[in-house]
Design a protein around this motif. Structure first.
Motif, PDB file in Angstrom:
ATOM      1  N   THR A 207       0.810  -1.227   0.000  1.00 26.58           N
ATOM      2  CA  THR A 207       0.000   0.000   0.000  1.00 26.58           C
ATOM      3  C   THR A 207       0.840   1.273   0.000  1.00 26.58           C
ATOM      4  N   ARG A 208       2.171   1.134   0.077  1.00 23.07           N
ATOM      5  CA  ARG A 208       3.012   2.326   0.065  1.00 23.07           C
ATOM      6  C   ARG A 208       3.015   2.956  -1.322  1.00 23.07           C
ATOM      7  N   LYS A 209       3.477   4.199  -1.395  1.00 18.14           N
ATOM      8  CA  LYS A 209       3.452   4.946  -2.642  1.00 18.14           C
ATOM      9  C   LYS A 209       4.249   4.229  -3.738  1.00 18.14           C
TER      10      LYS A 209
ATOM     11  N   LEU B   3      -0.465  -2.065  -4.836  1.00 21.64           N
ATOM     12  CA  LEU B   3      -1.803  -1.718  -4.333  1.00 21.64           C
ATOM     13  C   LEU B   3      -1.730  -0.401  -3.574  1.00 21.64           C
ATOM     14  N   GLU B   4      -1.140   0.591  -4.184  1.00 22.68           N
ATOM     15  CA  GLU B   4      -0.932   1.881  -3.523  1.00 22.68           C
ATOM     16  C   GLU B   4      -2.224   2.411  -2.903  1.00 22.68           C
ATOM     17  N   ASN B   5      -2.153   2.649  -1.612  1.00 15.69           N
ATOM     18  CA  ASN B   5      -3.289   3.203  -0.882  1.00 15.69           C
ATOM     19  C   ASN B   5      -2.731   3.934   0.333  1.00 15.69           C
ATOM     20  N   LEU B   6      -2.472   5.219   0.143  1.00  8.07           N
ATOM     21  CA  LEU B   6      -1.822   6.005   1.188  1.00  8.07           C
ATOM     22  C   LEU B   6      -2.690   6.160   2.431  1.00  8.07           C
ATOM     23  N   PHE B   7      -4.009   6.032   2.266  1.00 14.10           N
ATOM     24  CA  PHE B   7      -4.910   6.120   3.418  1.00 14.10           C
ATOM     25  C   PHE B   7      -4.681   4.937   4.357  1.00 14.10           C
ATOM     26  N   ILE B   8      -4.682   3.725   3.798  1.00 15.72           N
ATOM     27  CA  ILE B   8      -4.446   2.525   4.606  1.00 15.72           C
ATOM     28  C   ILE B   8      -3.030   2.552   5.182  1.00 15.72           C
TER      29      ILE B   8
ATOM     30  N   SER C 278      -1.169   5.097   5.876  1.00 18.25           N
ATOM     31  CA  SER C 278      -1.038   6.129   6.911  1.00 18.25           C
ATOM     32  C   SER C 278      -1.711   5.716   8.222  1.00 18.25           C
TER      33      SER C 278
END
Length: 216
Positions: free
Chosen positions: A40-42, A46-51, A53
């Motif tokens: 989930t990192r940039k 599966l990039e997801n900065l909300f998850i 963070s």
């Protein structure tokens, strides 16, 4: 006062029980969180900065709490789960919450070592994110993950010794109750020797497995 061989063997069994059960459940938690931190990192699959963070600071918070404090702080939760706040089984709850976030960072580091070119090649072949994780990331990072598991296991052995401070059982409990509190130097020495042998054995096994896997 000297302790019996039976007491030492029973304490060793309790230590191995706490380590194995905690490593199993903490390993599952650590792998899940570690994979989540990576994918989930940039810029990842599966990039997801909300998850990211949310998960990242939670892991940091648990890692920053000394185990002896965590042990005491979650006694109400431990009672809720296992029905008691003391004893060998009760110690497993804080041990899992201690080793899970710690192991997740080790998993994260191992997975981040995988060459980005491999991930790009997997994407080019049309692999789904789940296939990339299962068939590319984990196989490529497997030897490094073996060392991560070794490090986590050794960390757990140290934590179980601290669990003895509040009646968690195991070798730490024997060292404190029969060694320190009863001024038995030989008891402390015996428990330290057993712990050293355990750590050395696990580290040697981990190193051997890692070397063999790298040659495959």
């Amino acid at each position: 006062m000297e302790v019996s061989t039976e007491l030492i063997l029973n304490a060793l069994w309790e230590t191995l029980y706490m380590v194995s059960v905690s490593l199993f459940f903490g390993g599952i938690l650590g792998i899940f969180l570690g994979v989540l931190l990576v994918v989930t990192r940039k810029g990842h699959i599966l990039e997801n900065l909300f998850i990211f963070s949310i998960v990242n600071p939670i892991v940091n918070i648990f890692r920053s709490i000394p185990f002896i404090i965590l042990l005491v702080a979650i006694i109400p939760l431990t009672r809720l789960i296992v029905g008691t706040g003391i004893g060998t089984t009760a110690a497993i709850v804080p041990l899992v919450l201690h080793i899970g976030p710690y192991f997740s960072r080790l998993v994260e580091n191992s997975l981040l070592e995988v060459d980005e070119g491999i991930i790009e090649a997997a994407k080019a072949m049309g692999a789904t994110p789940l296939q990339i994780i299962h068939r590319f990331l984990f196989p490529e990072a497997f030897s490094s993950l073996i060392l991560s598991i070794t490090t986590a296991t050794i960390g757990l052995i140290g934590a179980t010794a601290m669990a003895g401070a509040i009646g968690g059982g195991g070798l730490g409990d024997v060292a404190i109750t029969y060694g320190y509190q009863r001024f038995s130097t030989i008891t402390i020495l015996v428990t330290v020797i057993i712990l050293v042998i355990l750590v050395q054995g696990i580290q040697s096994l981990g190193n051997t497995l890692e070397r063999k896997l790298r040659r495959v």
